[in-house]
Scaffold this motif. Structure first.
Motif, PDB file in Angstrom:
ATOM      1  N   SER A 291       2.663   6.116  -2.114  1.00  0.00           N
ATOM      2  CA  SER A 291       1.795   6.263  -0.950  1.00  0.00           C
ATOM      3  C   SER A 291       1.642   4.884  -0.328  1.00  0.00           C
ATOM      4  O   SER A 291       1.744   3.873  -1.015  1.00  0.00           O
ATOM      5  N   PHE A 292       1.431   4.856   0.966  1.00  0.00           N
ATOM      6  CA  PHE A 292       1.187   3.576   1.619  1.00  0.00           C
ATOM      7  C   PHE A 292       0.339   3.785   2.861  1.00  0.00           C
ATOM      8  O   PHE A 292       0.263   4.885   3.402  1.00  0.00           O
ATOM      9  N   GLN A 293      -0.337   2.723   3.258  1.00  0.00           N
ATOM     10  CA  GLN A 293      -1.213   2.747   4.419  1.00  0.00           C
ATOM     11  C   GLN A 293      -0.881   1.568   5.314  1.00  0.00           C
ATOM     12  O   GLN A 293      -0.568   0.490   4.827  1.00  0.00           O
ATOM     13  N   LYS A 294      -0.990   1.809   6.611  1.00  0.00           N
ATOM     14  CA  LYS A 294      -0.923   0.711   7.566  1.00  0.00           C
ATOM     15  C   LYS A 294      -2.340   0.157   7.642  1.00  0.00           C
ATOM     16  O   LYS A 294      -3.275   0.882   7.971  1.00  0.00           O
TER      17      LYS A 294
ATOM     18  N   SER B 130      -2.754   9.628  11.740  1.00  0.00           N
ATOM     19  CA  SER B 130      -3.178   8.954  10.515  1.00  0.00           C
ATOM     20  C   SER B 130      -2.404   7.664  10.290  1.00  0.00           C
ATOM     21  O   SER B 130      -1.307   7.480  10.809  1.00  0.00           O
ATOM     22  N   ARG B 131      -2.986   6.779   9.506  1.00  0.00           N
ATOM     23  CA  ARG B 131      -2.323   5.546   9.097  1.00  0.00           C
ATOM     24  C   ARG B 131      -1.908   5.623   7.623  1.00  0.00           C
ATOM     25  O   ARG B 131      -1.468   4.639   7.051  1.00  0.00           O
TER      26      ARG B 131
ATOM     27  N   ALA C  17       0.722  -4.580   8.965  1.00  0.00           N
ATOM     28  CA  ALA C  17       0.611  -4.888   7.544  1.00  0.00           C
ATOM     29  C   ALA C  17       0.474  -3.575   6.781  1.00  0.00           C
ATOM     30  O   ALA C  17      -0.081  -2.597   7.292  1.00  0.00           O
ATOM     31  N   PHE C  18       0.993  -3.551   5.544  1.00  0.00           N
ATOM     32  CA  PHE C  18       1.023  -2.334   4.759  1.00  0.00           C
ATOM     33  C   PHE C  18       0.532  -2.577   3.334  1.00  0.00           C
ATOM     34  O   PHE C  18       0.719  -3.656   2.785  1.00  0.00           O
ATOM     35  N   ARG C  19      -0.078  -1.529   2.751  1.00  0.00           N
ATOM     36  CA  ARG C  19      -0.475  -1.520   1.336  1.00  0.00           C
ATOM     37  C   ARG C  19       0.323  -0.399   0.690  1.00  0.00           C
ATOM     38  O   ARG C  19       0.179   0.770   1.033  1.00  0.00           O
ATOM     39  N   LEU C  20       1.182  -0.758  -0.265  1.00  0.00           N
ATOM     40  CA  LEU C  20       2.091   0.169  -0.933  1.00  0.00           C
ATOM     41  C   LEU C  20       1.616   0.396  -2.367  1.00  0.00           C
ATOM     42  O   LEU C  20       1.341  -0.566  -3.088  1.00  0.00           O
ATOM     43  N   THR C  21       1.526   1.664  -2.766  1.00  0.00           N
ATOM     44  CA  THR C  21       1.196   2.017  -4.148  1.00  0.00           C
ATOM     45  C   THR C  21       2.320   2.876  -4.702  1.00  0.00           C
ATOM     46  O   THR C  21       2.589   3.961  -4.179  1.00  0.00           O
ATOM     47  N   VAL C  22       2.989   2.385  -5.747  1.00  0.00           N
ATOM     48  CA  VAL C  22       4.045   3.147  -6.415  1.00  0.00           C
ATOM     49  C   VAL C  22       3.383   3.938  -7.537  1.00  0.00           C
ATOM     50  O   VAL C  22       2.777   3.363  -8.440  1.00  0.00           O
ATOM     51  N   HIS C  23       3.484   5.264  -7.471  1.00  0.00           N
ATOM     52  CA  HIS C  23       2.836   6.134  -8.454  1.00  0.00           C
ATOM     53  C   HIS C  23       3.754   6.463  -9.623  1.00  0.00           C
ATOM     54  O   HIS C  23       3.308   6.508 -10.767  1.00  0.00           O
ATOM     55  N   THR C  24       5.020   6.725  -9.334  1.00  0.00           N
ATOM     56  CA  THR C  24       5.952   7.135 -10.382  1.00  0.00           C
ATOM     57  C   THR C  24       7.387   6.963  -9.894  1.00  0.00           C
ATOM     58  O   THR C  24       7.621   6.755  -8.712  1.00  0.00           O
ATOM     59  N   GLY C  25       8.307   7.078 -10.798  1.00  0.00           N
ATOM     60  CA  GLY C  25       9.720   7.045 -10.434  1.00  0.00           C
ATOM     61  C   GLY C  25      10.381   5.749 -10.844  1.00  0.00           C
ATOM     62  O   GLY C  25       9.743   4.763 -11.165  1.00  0.00           O
TER      63      GLY C  25
ATOM     64  N   TYR D 139       1.306  -5.669  -1.075  1.00  0.00           N
ATOM     65  CA  TYR D 139       0.910  -5.849   0.318  1.00  0.00           C
ATOM     66  C   TYR D 139       1.988  -6.669   1.011  1.00  0.00           C
ATOM     67  O   TYR D 139       2.445  -7.677   0.463  1.00  0.00           O
ATOM     68  N   PHE D 140       2.364  -6.271   2.217  1.00  0.00           N
ATOM     69  CA  PHE D 140       3.379  -6.994   2.977  1.00  0.00           C
ATOM     70  C   PHE D 140       3.157  -6.705   4.450  1.00  0.00           C
ATOM     71  O   PHE D 140       2.427  -5.792   4.821  1.00  0.00           O
TER      72      PHE D 140
END
Length: 163
Positions: free
Chosen positions: A117-120, A102-103, A129-137, A4-5
């Protein structure tokens, strides 16, 4: 990895990066209220990535800890969606997309696989503010923070130029 940032309301100063347990794991330093540049630091205070606009351009350059450019984010014209491309040098081009109102955003690699994926998650009268989810890579989550903040800066520039 979930991070989160957020942006600062006045576009300057540091804001914490926290994990899903709300523990501080880094810092986003918005370097100046008069320009658009930032640094991303890890939990130990070491600089990891940075970002800034290229001179006379709306392209966002992402830099590594030594200041070398490691990727370039650019806006792509689209009618019913928000689209950006992140060219990560040596890894390929990643597409950042979101439906028009969409957010929620997705980042996919050249094979179409979901990488991030990320959401505002902020409200109307709050700094973004954002929520970031790293799935792979293998691309570091902190690099994606620099990319997402760059996308946010590009959107702010577009809004300002349209006003």
């Amino acid at each position: 990895m979930i991070l989160y940032f957020r942006d600062n309301f006045f576009n300057a100063g540091g804001t914490e990066i926290v994990n899903e347990y709300r523990e501080p794991v880094g810092l986003v330093d918005l370097r100046s209220a008069f320009g658009s540049a930032l640094n991303v630091y890890g939990g130990d205070g070491r600089p990891l990535f940075g970002g800034r606009f290229r001179l006379l351009s709306n392209k966002w350059a992402v830099t590594d800890a030594s200041g070398g450019e490691c990727g370039l984010l650019r806006y792509r014209m689209s009618f019913l969606s928000k689209r950006y491309e992140y060219d990560r040098y040596g890894a390929g081009v990643f597409e950042v997309t979101s439906p028009a109102f969409s957010r929620d955003y997705e980042i996919r690699n050249g094979k179409g696989e979901l990488v991030v994926s990320f959401q505002k998650i902020s409200g109307w009268f709050e700094s973004s503010a954002f929520r970031l989810t790293v799935h792979t890579g293998w691309i570091d989550g902190y690099e994606w923070v620099a990319v997402i903040m760059g996308m946010h800066e590009i959107r702010k520039r577009h809004r300002q130029s349209g006003a």
